[in-house]
Every structure is written in C-alpha cells, then in structure tokens.
Design an enzyme around this catalytic site. Structure first.
Site, PDB file in Angstrom:
ATOM      1  CD  GLU A 134      -2.663  -1.201   2.609  1.00 17.53           C
ATOM      2  OE1 GLU A 134      -3.835  -1.594   2.633  1.00 17.53           O
ATOM      3  OE2 GLU A 134      -2.028  -0.920   3.653  1.00 17.53           O
ATOM      4  CG  ASP A 146     -12.313  -6.701  -0.650  1.00 22.88           C
ATOM      5  OD1 ASP A 146     -11.197  -6.204  -0.393  1.00 22.88           O
ATOM      6  OD2 ASP A 146     -13.201  -6.851   0.206  1.00 22.88           O
TER       7      ASP A 146
HETATM    8  N1  ADE Z   1      -8.912  -4.566   3.370  1.00 20.63           N
HETATM    9  C1  ADE Z   1      -9.214  -4.743   2.072  1.00 20.63           C
HETATM   10  N2  ADE Z   1     -10.363  -5.428   1.934  1.00 20.63           N
HETATM   11  C2  ADE Z   1     -10.804  -5.716   3.167  1.00 20.63           C
HETATM   12  C3  ADE Z   1     -11.930  -6.415   3.685  1.00 20.63           C
HETATM   13  N3  ADE Z   1     -12.839  -6.968   2.902  1.00 20.63           N
HETATM   14  N4  ADE Z   1     -12.045  -6.505   5.029  1.00 20.63           N
HETATM   15  C4  ADE Z   1     -11.120  -5.960   5.843  1.00 20.63           C
HETATM   16  N5  ADE Z   1     -10.033  -5.312   5.416  1.00 20.63           N
HETATM   17  C5  ADE Z   1      -9.877  -5.174   4.083  1.00 20.63           C
END
Ligand code: ADE
Length: 262
Positions: free
Chosen positions: A27, A212
C-alpha cells in the site's frame, strides 16, 4: 513517572508534520517512490514498524508501515498492531496531522466499485460483540471523525462510516451491522488508530480505497489479490494529492479542526 506532554499544533498554526500510517508495504511503496522518501528506519526496538520521511513543500512527511512479522514473514496487519504502532509514533513525535491510508472492502449497495475512495466520517468496530450495558457501546466505538469538506472536494471523495475488525471475510451478523450503520468501508486498522488519536488528541483522518466488494458473491480474498495493485495505485494518487496540498502551507483549521478545550 509522568511523560512530557507532546506539544500539539494549534489549529490556526500551519501544519508542519504529517504522518501517513499504512499497514502493508504494498500500500505504501508507491508514495515512498513518488515523494522520494528516505530509507526505512525502525520506529521502536520492540516493533517491526518502519518509518520513511521526506519533505513536501512546507511540511515533513513521515510514512509509517507496520513492517514484516518475523514469525510469519508477511506484513503485520490488524487492530493490535495498528493501535500499538500509532501509540508508539504519536507519543514519540509531534504530529500535526495523522492520516491512516489503506485498502478496504466496499459495498456495491452504496455505490462502490473497485478503486472507489472514501474519507471516514465515523469509526466503528463490527466484531466486538459484548451484549452488556455500556460495554456494547464501548465495543462498537462509534468515534465521530472530523469532517474535512475541503479535502472531500479536493480529492472528489465521499465521506462515510468506516468499520474495523479482525477478519477479511464477514459473518451474516456483520453484514447486517454494515447495512444498519450504512458502512462504506470495512478495514482492519482505522478505528484502532482513531481511538489512540482521540486519547492523545491528535488530529486524525482515514482515507480508504476499495479492493473488494463485501456484498459481492466472490470471496473478498480473491477480489483483494486481483485488485490490490490497481487499488494501491489509486490510493497513492489520492494520498499524494493530499500531502502536496497540505505542503502548500495550510492550517488544521482550514482542514476542519477546531481547538479542543483543556
Ligand atoms: N482490506 C481490504 N479489503 C478488506 C476487507 N474486505 N475486510 C477488511 N479489510 C480489508
């Protein structure tokens, strides 16, 4: 023995030092390259966290990453590390503005797509279930963020509730919580850092980019791996725009902070 209190910038003073706190190296790497930050140095002998610093206009930028977990050989993610790292950093350096930058799960139901970005308006925990009076509320945190309309406009980002927990996936109970609270970003660090910033009265904000969709049938971890690189690129663009803007010489008041009593 009482430690020396850390001097805080007055909201009318110009911001002099900004910390950008990331959990994962992937990141953070893009910003370090673009700002030509110096080599990593340890934050504390007892932690794997690393600091890289440099100047952008009138400010010093310190980038913090959690570092590699020596037992497992991967980035040390999660609430415990976020909290400890933030505390070590905020108590050892004067910090005018502390930014948590990172990736998150988003919600198609609230208009997110892969790469959408958010500024936190509130901080919650979604997996601290303690059904006892007072402790339930403590478990959920519900910390109100300082709203920063100037930055919402500059970066073209919506503000919304961010909820932190210890898992990448989500239970049915947590999915109901996200709907009830209109959560826009699910992550594993922001609320823990917000709690430390509140205790230490450090101006704070969180900027998240979606890798996501939590409310999509494909498991989060598969989406995450596929989208991490592109989402980190967008995250870097947004954080770079933020620090370059602050480096032009702005006050905390301009960014939305007000003097705190006491
Ligand atoms: N970081 C990126 N995606 C995530 C998710 N679905 N839950 C927690 N942290 C995350």
């Amino acid at each position: 023995m009482q430690e020396e209190p850390v001097r805080r910038n007055h909201p009318k003073d110009r911001i002099g030092r900004v910390v950008v706190h990331y959990a994962m190296e992937e990141e953070a790497a893009g910003l370090a390259r673009r700002l030509e930050l110096g080599p990593p140095t340890p934050l504390h002998e007892g932690l794997p966290a690393r600091l890289r610093s440099g100047r952008v206009g009138s400010i010093e930028v310190i980038q913090c990453t959690h570092g590699t977990d020596p037992s497992h050989g991967v980035d040390r993610i999660g609430l415990e590390t976020a909290c400890l790292t933030a505390w070590a950093l905020m108590t050892s350096q004067e910090v005018d503005l502390y930014v948590n930058a990172g990736t998150c799960g988003g919600f198609g139901a609230r208009g997110a797509g892969i790469g959408s970005g958010y500024l936190a308006s509130r901080f919650l925990y979604h997996d601290h279930r303690v059904p006892l009076p007072g402790f339930r509320e403590q478990g959920e945190a519900r910390i109100e963020a300082t709203r920063r309309p100037v930055l919402e406009e500059l970066l073209g980002l919506e503000a919304g509730p961010v909820s932190s927990g210890s898992s990448l996936d989500a239970t049915e109970h947590e999915l109901e919580f996200f709907e009830r609270e209109r959560v826009v970003a699910k992550d594993m660090e922001a609320t823990a850092i917000a709690a430390v910033a509140m205790d230490l009265r450090t101006p704070f904000m969180a900027l998240k980019t979606v890798t996501d969709l939590v409310d999509h049938p494909e498991p989060s971890h598969q989406q995450f791996l596929r989208n991490l690189e592109s989402s980190c690129g967008l995250l870097t663009d947004r954080v770079e725009a933020l620090v370059r803007y602050v480096g032009r010489g702005v006050t905390l008041e301009h960014l939305g902070d007000h003097p705190t009593p006491g």
